[in-house]
Design a protein around this motif. Structure first.
Motif, PDB file in Angstrom:
ATOM      1  N   SER A 172      30.913  44.165  85.127  1.00 42.69           N
ATOM      2  CA  SER A 172      30.230  44.795  83.976  1.00 42.69           C
ATOM      3  C   SER A 172      30.789  46.175  83.674  1.00 42.69           C
ATOM      4  O   SER A 172      30.063  47.104  83.307  1.00 42.69           O
TER       5      SER A 172
ATOM      6  N   ASP B 121      36.844  42.285  81.218  1.00 48.37           N
ATOM      7  CA  ASP B 121      36.339  42.487  82.581  1.00 48.37           C
ATOM      8  C   ASP B 121      36.692  41.284  83.447  1.00 48.37           C
ATOM      9  O   ASP B 121      35.881  40.372  83.653  1.00 48.37           O
TER      10      ASP B 121
ATOM     11  N   LYS C  20      29.052  49.153  81.155  1.00 49.15           N
ATOM     12  CA  LYS C  20      28.513  48.324  80.081  1.00 49.15           C
ATOM     13  C   LYS C  20      27.669  49.090  79.070  1.00 49.15           C
ATOM     14  O   LYS C  20      27.880  48.931  77.859  1.00 49.15           O
TER      15      LYS C  20
ATOM     16  N   GLU D  59      29.306  42.083  73.835  1.00 47.54           N
ATOM     17  CA  GLU D  59      29.235  41.678  75.228  1.00 47.54           C
ATOM     18  C   GLU D  59      30.349  40.694  75.575  1.00 47.54           C
ATOM     19  O   GLU D  59      30.928  40.743  76.666  1.00 47.54           O
TER      20      GLU D  59
ATOM     21  N   HIS E  29      33.333  40.894  78.472  1.00 46.61           N
ATOM     22  CA  HIS E  29      33.605  39.859  79.474  1.00 46.61           C
ATOM     23  C   HIS E  29      35.065  39.414  79.424  1.00 46.61           C
ATOM     24  O   HIS E  29      35.629  39.035  80.456  1.00 46.61           O
TER      25      HIS E  29
END
Length: 754
Positions: free
Chosen positions: A373, A368, A341, A361, A365
């Protein structure tokens, strides 16, 4: 060793040019890690450049040490200068002799402009050689062709100057001018057109085999026609002998296959005996409906295979770029290499600097799927596609009235009005008025103009009040309505004040008719029409690619046509006295006397400048009467001139237009078979829900959509894990042909091979 590592750790921590990877397993003091455990700003710059190359489909293998020069190479102003230079280089044909009337420039002026263009092309090649690996540059045919064209152009310019100095007043020829459009094809920025040319080239072997059989069959039918009719002493209406010569027989039957001279070519034999119609019916069935259909089928089959290879190459290149980018930043985490991350967040600042950290972010997500993360390699390979999704963060969606007059805007009457405007029946009501308006315009009822303009103006005011100016002008049809309705209102008011007759204002009539074009939006909302309209919208960008292919052929043949046929046919009018007729002859050439070319009033169809050349080439592409156009230039030159028109017909009509037809067929099939929603779009929405947000669409049954795209507003609910997070996703009902093809073939490529 430990002291050296500790000292290096301190230096790197204090150096802003470096960012340390955050890893639980990383321990610099142990001495087991080296400088590779740190990522420089240059690493992020190279990685972000590779990602952007994958996103935009660039395939240049640049040298990493010259990444900043490569970024300058791809700046918008550099590309704009290249496009401008290519455009200027092509438009020189307007100003060079034979020039468009009143636009001719001196030779030194056009050559000076051409030299400036060539200098920029040379600079571009040198810049390319600086940033790309040399072993790739000089093995790439497109760069070799660009260099060859530039050298030939310089050689031609020197030869032309020497010629006009040694022999002034003679007709010197610039033989390199037909090569100009091929510069547009072979620069890297013309990759879409170049791909189309590759498809044409790769489709040709199979087409040639069929065309050889077609030619042999045509020659056989021509020989049969010669034997059947040569002894009958028949003539065409203009006195031309009927199938007396073998080459003429081949030409006449080839024209018949294009249907341009049907039934004219049959009539002398048909008048002689009605049974002879069977021969021409057989020719059309065998050569047109059989062979030409097989040509189209072969082109479609070959085109589809070649298109699949092209798309696979694009996908391979995209994944290779992303794999290379991943390997620069990868870290070992358990048994996998990942990007964690902190490194991801820093990378996104280079890739999409205008997006907020919340969006960075969110992208993490989406990729991922394991919620660790970090991003694995197989997940990272979808980053370029994810970046293409139109996701924007919503900061403030309030209208100006809601901000400054909240009491009025949120009053009971205002809320009722906004509910009515947002309802689907509001749109249906005004769509029905457009139908009525179209019917009234069609029957020439002028008195209703004021009524409909007033109603449509009120519609615009209600929408502006409800949605606000920002959201209103984001929709294409709203912008279209605004300018058309207001333009028509202004012109109608002006005509009324000046007491002018409406029939004299063709601009106003144009505005009123343009308003009816909004019917296409209504048709697009009807299911039975949607696939057709969405296919047209999807292929619209790609149509320009095939338009550019035709432009290359047009320019090539236009320059050659001007050199061969310039000045041989001129337009002097048709209603002339006997004296004027003697002075100007027939289309400026006595050889056209009693010809169909002259009597059909085709004198304006000539090659006297590049614009007229483009017009006549377009007429030849349409095919109808192309044999009459050809006959005029054959009469003023030589029967061998047919080769010019024959090769143009084969290149542009038989090959390019058939490949374009195959492209349309493929697009239509894809629109039917592919899902309307991509995998990443659904993953994005699912991730947003998991992220603690709710999803609402303005395409809900109770809400009117202003165009054919539905907007998904991601609104945080009270349980949102990220306070204040709010996004707006524009979900496109249509995809570009390029994206659709990638979705079709991407499943066939194994990710694990990268």
């Amino acid at each position: 060793m430990k002291n050296h590592a500790h000292k290096l750790d301190i230096e790197l921590q204090n150096n802003p040019a470096y960012v340390r990877r955050q890893s639980d397993s990383m321990d610099i003091s142990s001495g087991n890690n080296d400088v590779s455990n740190f990522v420089t700003k240059d690493d992020f710059l190279v990685t972000s450049t590779l990602i952007l190359d994958a996103k935009y489909g660039r395939n240049m293998d640049f040298r990493k040490e010259h990444v900043k020069s490569y970024l300058f190479y791809n700046k918008w102003h550099q590309r704009a200068l290249l496009y401008f230079s290519l455009f200027v280089n092509l438009t020189l044909g307007i100003f060079e002799k034979p020039a468009v009337p009143n636009f001719e420039l001196p030779v030194w002026a056009t050559m000076f402009i051409e030299v400036l263009c060539l200098l920029f092309f040379i600079f571009r090649i040198i810049h390319t050689a600086h940033v790309e690996k040399m072993e790739n540059l000089w093995l790439d045919r497109k760069y070799i062709l660009v260099v060859i064209i530039i050298l030939l152009t310089i050689l031609d310019m020197f030869g032309y100057i020497i010629w006009i100095v040694i022999a002034p007043g003679t007709n010197a020829v610039r033989w390199s001018r037909p090569l100009r459009p091929f510069l547009c094809v072979n620069f890297p920025e013309g990759r879409q057109v170049r791909q189309a040319f590759r498809n044409i080239r790769r489709s040709m072997p199979e087409v040639v085999n069929i065309f050889i059989l077609f030619t042999l069959t045509l020659c056989l039918f021509s020989l049969l026609a010669l034997k059947l009719y040569s002894s009958k002493n028949l003539y065409f209406p203009d006195g031309t002998p009927y199938f007396q010569y073998y080459m003429d027989a081949i030409w006449q039957l080839y024209v018949l296959v294009t249907t341009a001279n049907n039934p004219d070519v049959m009539m002398p034999a048909y008048d002689y005996s009605n049974w002879w119609a069977l021969f021409f019916v057989a020719v059309i069935i065998v050569l047109l409906y059989t062979f030409m259909s097989i040509v189209l089928a072969a082109i479609y089959n070959s085109y589809r295979d070649n298109l699949k290879k092209e798309v696979k190459n694009v996908i391979y290149t995209k994944r290779r770029k992303l794999t290379e980018a991943f390997e620069i930043l990868q870290e070992k985490n358990d048994d996998h290499y990942v990007i964690k991350k902190p490194c991801w967040m820093e990378l996104m600042k280079y890739v999409v600097p205008k997006r907020s950290d919340k969006q960075h972010e969110l992208l993490l997500h989406v990729l991922d799927e394991d919620n660790k993360s970090c991003v694995k390699k197989t997940q990272f390979l979808y980053l370029a596609d994810l970046l293409l999704l139109p996701l924007t963060e919503v900061k403030d969606r309030m209208t100006l009235l809601e901000k400054h007059l909240p009491g009025l805007y949120n009053s009971r009457v205002s809320c009722i009005l906004k509910t009515i405007v947002k309802h689907r029946f509001f749109r249906w009501f005004f769509d029905s008025l457009i139908f009525i308006n179209a019917w009234i315009i069609g029957f020439g009822i002028k008195d209703a103009d004021w009524f409909f303009l007033s109603i449509f103006f009120l519609e615009i005011l209600f929408k502006l009040y409800t949605f606000g100016g920002f959201k209103f002008f984001k929709q294409f049809w709203n912008i279209f309505d605004f300018f058309v309705v207001n333009g028509a209102l202004i012109l109608t008011t002006y005509n009324y004040m000046e007491n002018e007759v409406k029939n004299d204002s063709y601009v106003l009539d144009l505005f009123l008719v343009m308003r009816v074009l909004r019917l296409f939006r209504t048709f697009a909302s009807i299911k039975r029409f949607r696939v057709v309209i969405m296919t047209i919208v999807s292929i619209a960008p790609s149509i320009s690619t095939y338009g550019a292919v035709l432009l290359v052929f047009y320019y090539f043949y236009a320059i050659i046509g001007m050199e061969i046929f310039h000045g041989l046919i001129r337009f002097h009018g048709y209603n002339m006295t006997f004296t004027e007729l003697n002075n100007y002859s027939f289309c400026g050439n006595a050889k056209l006397k009693d010809s169909n070319f002259y009597y059909d009033h085709y004198c304006s169809n000539n090659f006297n400048d590049i614009l007229k050349s483009f017009v006549i080439l377009f007429e030849l592409t349409v095919v109808n009467q192309w044999h009459v156009l050809t006959s005029g230039f054959v009469l003023v030159t030589h029967p061998a001139a047919r080769l010019y028109f024959l090769t143009f017909h084969i290149c542009c009509v038989v090959v390019v237009l058939n490949i374009f037809t195959a492209f349309i067929l493929e697009a239509f099939v894809l629109e039917y078979t592919l899902s309307k929603e991509s995998k990443l779009e659904s993953v994005l929405e699912r991730t947003l829900k998991q992220f603690g947000t709710g999803v609402t669409e303005n395409s809900d049954k109770s809400v009117a959509s202003d165009d054919n795209e539905s907007d998904v507003e991601i609104i945080p609910d009270k349980f949102s894990s990220v306070k204040g997070l709010q996004f707006h996703v524009k979900k496109r009902n249509q995809k570009t042909m390029h994206v659709m093809l990638q979705e079709m073939f991407e499943k066939e490529i194994e990710i694990e091979t990268f």
